[in-house]
Enzyme design. Structure first.
Site, PDB file in Angstrom:
ATOM      1  N   ARG A  57      14.200 -16.301   9.614  1.00  0.00           N
ATOM      2  CA  ARG A  57      12.828 -16.771   9.415  1.00  0.00           C
ATOM      3  C   ARG A  57      12.796 -17.951   8.441  1.00  0.00           C
ATOM      4  NH1 ARG A  57       8.744 -12.967  10.350  1.00  0.00           N
ATOM      5  NH2 ARG A  57       7.486 -14.864  10.379  1.00  0.00           N
ATOM      6  N   ARG A  85      -1.798 -10.640  17.306  1.00  0.00           N
ATOM      7  CA  ARG A  85      -1.445 -12.061  17.156  1.00  0.00           C
ATOM      8  C   ARG A  85       0.067 -12.163  16.987  1.00  0.00           C
ATOM      9  NH1 ARG A  85      -5.385 -13.184  12.324  1.00  0.00           N
ATOM     10  NH2 ARG A  85      -7.044 -11.911  13.166  1.00  0.00           N
ATOM     11  N   PRO A  88       0.620  -5.421   3.848  1.00  0.00           N
ATOM     12  CA  PRO A  88      -0.412  -6.361   4.275  1.00  0.00           C
ATOM     13  C   PRO A  88      -0.191  -6.960   5.655  1.00  0.00           C
ATOM     14  CG  PRO A  88       0.178  -6.770   2.007  1.00  0.00           C
ATOM     15  CD  PRO A  88       1.112  -5.704   2.499  1.00  0.00           C
ATOM     16  N   ASN A  89      -1.270  -6.985   6.402  1.00  0.00           N
ATOM     17  CA  ASN A  89      -1.379  -7.638   7.715  1.00  0.00           C
ATOM     18  C   ASN A  89      -0.706  -6.880   8.854  1.00  0.00           C
ATOM     19  OD1 ASN A  89      -2.953  -9.969   7.005  1.00  0.00           O
ATOM     20  ND2 ASN A  89      -1.178 -10.653   5.845  1.00  0.00           N
ATOM     21  N   ASP A 116       8.990  -2.527  -9.112  1.00  0.00           N
ATOM     22  CA  ASP A 116       8.948  -1.581 -10.235  1.00  0.00           C
ATOM     23  C   ASP A 116       8.532  -0.188  -9.765  1.00  0.00           C
ATOM     24  OD1 ASP A 116       9.719  -3.544 -11.996  1.00  0.00           O
ATOM     25  OD2 ASP A 116       7.709  -3.942 -12.769  1.00  0.00           O
ATOM     26  N   ALA A 126       4.486  -9.217   3.505  1.00  0.00           N
ATOM     27  CA  ALA A 126       4.816 -10.404   2.699  1.00  0.00           C
ATOM     28  C   ALA A 126       5.107 -10.061   1.239  1.00  0.00           C
ATOM     29  CB  ALA A 126       3.674 -11.410   2.790  1.00  0.00           C
ATOM     30  N   HIS A 176      11.977  -4.089   8.461  1.00  0.00           N
ATOM     31  CA  HIS A 176      11.226  -5.250   8.939  1.00  0.00           C
ATOM     32  C   HIS A 176      11.358  -5.346  10.445  1.00  0.00           C
ATOM     33  CE1 HIS A 176      10.366  -6.714   4.950  1.00  0.00           C
ATOM     34  NE2 HIS A 176      11.587  -6.321   4.633  1.00  0.00           N
ATOM     35  N   LEU A 177      10.281  -5.704  11.073  1.00  0.00           N
ATOM     36  CA  LEU A 177      10.301  -5.918  12.519  1.00  0.00           C
ATOM     37  C   LEU A 177      11.151  -7.137  12.865  1.00  0.00           C
ATOM     38  CD1 LEU A 177       6.504  -5.295  12.903  1.00  0.00           C
ATOM     39  CD2 LEU A 177       8.257  -3.882  13.978  1.00  0.00           C
ATOM     40  N   ASN A 187       7.755  -0.913   4.901  1.00  0.00           N
ATOM     41  CA  ASN A 187       7.686  -2.321   5.306  1.00  0.00           C
ATOM     42  C   ASN A 187       6.634  -2.970   4.413  1.00  0.00           C
ATOM     43  OD1 ASN A 187       7.328  -4.834   6.377  1.00  0.00           O
ATOM     44  ND2 ASN A 187       7.352  -4.174   8.513  1.00  0.00           N
ATOM     45  N   TYR A 199       6.380 -10.629  16.408  1.00  0.00           N
ATOM     46  CA  TYR A 199       6.266  -9.211  16.056  1.00  0.00           C
ATOM     47  C   TYR A 199       6.112  -8.281  17.254  1.00  0.00           C
ATOM     48  CZ  TYR A 199       5.607 -11.219  11.433  1.00  0.00           C
ATOM     49  OH  TYR A 199       5.782 -11.925  10.258  1.00  0.00           O
ATOM     50  N   HIS A 218       8.610 -10.389  -0.503  1.00  0.00           N
ATOM     51  CA  HIS A 218       9.252 -11.604  -0.995  1.00  0.00           C
ATOM     52  C   HIS A 218       8.882 -11.965  -2.435  1.00  0.00           C
ATOM     53  CE1 HIS A 218      10.155 -11.753   3.212  1.00  0.00           C
ATOM     54  NE2 HIS A 218       8.872 -11.843   3.528  1.00  0.00           N
ATOM     55  N   ARG A 269      10.984 -16.443   3.459  1.00  0.00           N
ATOM     56  CA  ARG A 269      11.053 -15.031   3.886  1.00  0.00           C
ATOM     57  C   ARG A 269      12.482 -14.493   3.851  1.00  0.00           C
ATOM     58  NH1 ARG A 269       6.006 -13.929   6.385  1.00  0.00           N
ATOM     59  NH2 ARG A 269       5.180 -15.782   7.412  1.00  0.00           N
ATOM     60  N   GLU A 307      13.970   0.068   3.316  1.00  0.00           N
ATOM     61  CA  GLU A 307      13.066  -1.049   3.649  1.00  0.00           C
ATOM     62  C   GLU A 307      13.293  -1.464   5.102  1.00  0.00           C
ATOM     63  OE1 GLU A 307      12.396  -4.081   0.705  1.00  0.00           O
ATOM     64  OE2 GLU A 307      12.608  -5.631   2.248  1.00  0.00           O
TER      65      GLU A 307
HETATM   66  O1  CA2 Z   1       9.156  -8.676   9.883  1.00  0.00           O
HETATM   67  C1  CA2 Z   1       8.430  -7.928   9.205  1.00  0.00           C
HETATM   68  O2  CA2 Z   1       8.301  -6.728   9.423  1.00  0.00           O
HETATM   69  C2  CA2 Z   1       7.620  -8.524   8.049  1.00  0.00           C
HETATM   70  O3  CA2 Z   1       7.634  -7.594   6.976  1.00  0.00           O
HETATM   71  C3  CA2 Z   1       6.200  -8.715   8.563  1.00  0.00           C
HETATM   72  C4  CA2 Z   1       5.285  -9.367   7.512  1.00  0.00           C
HETATM   73  C5  CA2 Z   1       5.901 -10.656   7.005  1.00  0.00           C
HETATM   74  O4  CA2 Z   1       5.078 -11.211   5.982  1.00  0.00           O
HETATM   75  C6  CA2 Z   1       7.289 -10.433   6.462  1.00  0.00           C
HETATM   76  O5  CA2 Z   1       7.822 -11.670   6.030  1.00  0.00           O
HETATM   77  C7  CA2 Z   1       8.190  -9.834   7.549  1.00  0.00           C
HETATM   78  C8  CA2 Z   1       3.919  -9.760   8.024  1.00  0.00           C
HETATM   79  C9  CA2 Z   1       3.360  -9.009   9.110  1.00  0.00           C
HETATM   80  C10 CA2 Z   1       2.230  -9.818   9.623  1.00  0.00           C
HETATM   81  O6  CA2 Z   1       1.961  -9.289  10.845  1.00  0.00           O
HETATM   82  C11 CA2 Z   1       1.156  -9.965  11.643  1.00  0.00           C
HETATM   83  C12 CA2 Z   1       1.092  -9.467  12.904  1.00  0.00           C
HETATM   84  C13 CA2 Z   1       0.279 -10.065  13.805  1.00  0.00           C
HETATM   85  C14 CA2 Z   1      -0.467 -11.177  13.432  1.00  0.00           C
HETATM   86  C15 CA2 Z   1      -0.400 -11.684  12.151  1.00  0.00           C
HETATM   87  C16 CA2 Z   1       0.416 -11.069  11.242  1.00  0.00           C
END
Ligand code: CA2
Length: 146
Positions: A106, A16, A8-9, A86, A76, A99-100, A73, A21, A79, A110, A97
């Site tokens: 964080r 953003r 997601p996202n 599962d 969210a 993560h950026l 990846n 990120y 968490h 997180r 796994e």
């Molecule tokens: O650090 C990561 O790769 C995360 O998996 C990124 C997830 C975050 O919920 C994890 O805690 C850590 C979220 C990515 C959201 O990405 C956005 C990028 C631009 C604007 C808004 C959200």
């Protein structure tokens, strides 16, 4: 063939929160991964979904689809998703796994990964290079176990 899944996202990357990120878009990240995969002799297919159930289905079907490993990846869902946990546990492929951002630097909510408890390992905090490190590990693992 390696399956790269972004949750997601992550489709919002580059648009953003660049201070967390970076400025790279998801499309650019996927192109980088294809290039790193080619250098390592690995084919790469990248998919992204904002839906937990879609990610569960891709993870469940990955082995049948002929993939040999998954780079995940979970966004969210990392968490709190017992469903993803599962799904990872219920399939035979190695999952790395990624993560950026550095989860440990964080917000407290997180700092724990539920999904990583079923992964081979976790690479967190190196931006797009987290994905490259996962691919380097998998190239080594799959070469050792053809
Ligand atoms: O650090 C990561 O790769 C995360 O998996 C990124 C997830 C975050 O919920 C994890 O805690 C850590 C979220 C990515 C959201 O990405 C956005 C990028 C631009 C604007 C808004 C959200």
């Amino acid at each position: 063939m390696i399956l790269i899944l972004n949750g997601p996202n992550l489709n919002l990357l580059g648009r953003r929160e660049p201070e967390i990120y970076g400025r790279i878009t998801l499309e650019e990240l996927e192109e980088l991964c294809a290039g790193w995969g080619a250098e390592l002799g690995l084919g790469v297919v990248a998919r992204q979904s904002n839906f937990e159930g879609q990610l569960v289905e891709w993870i469940q079907q990955a082995a049948e689809e002929g993939f040999r490993a998954i780079v995940l990846n979970p966004g969210a869902l990392t968490h709190y998703s017992i469903a993803l946990l599962d799904a990872i546990r219920g399939q035979p492929l190695p999952v790395v796994e990624v993560h950026l951002s550095n989860l440990h630097a964080r917000e407290p909510y997180r700092q724990h990964s539920l999904t990583a408890t079923a992964a081979k390992g976790i690479v967190s905090g190196f931006g797009p290079l987290s994905y490259k490190m996962a691919l380097v590990y998998l190239a080594d693992l799959l070469e050792a176990r053809p």
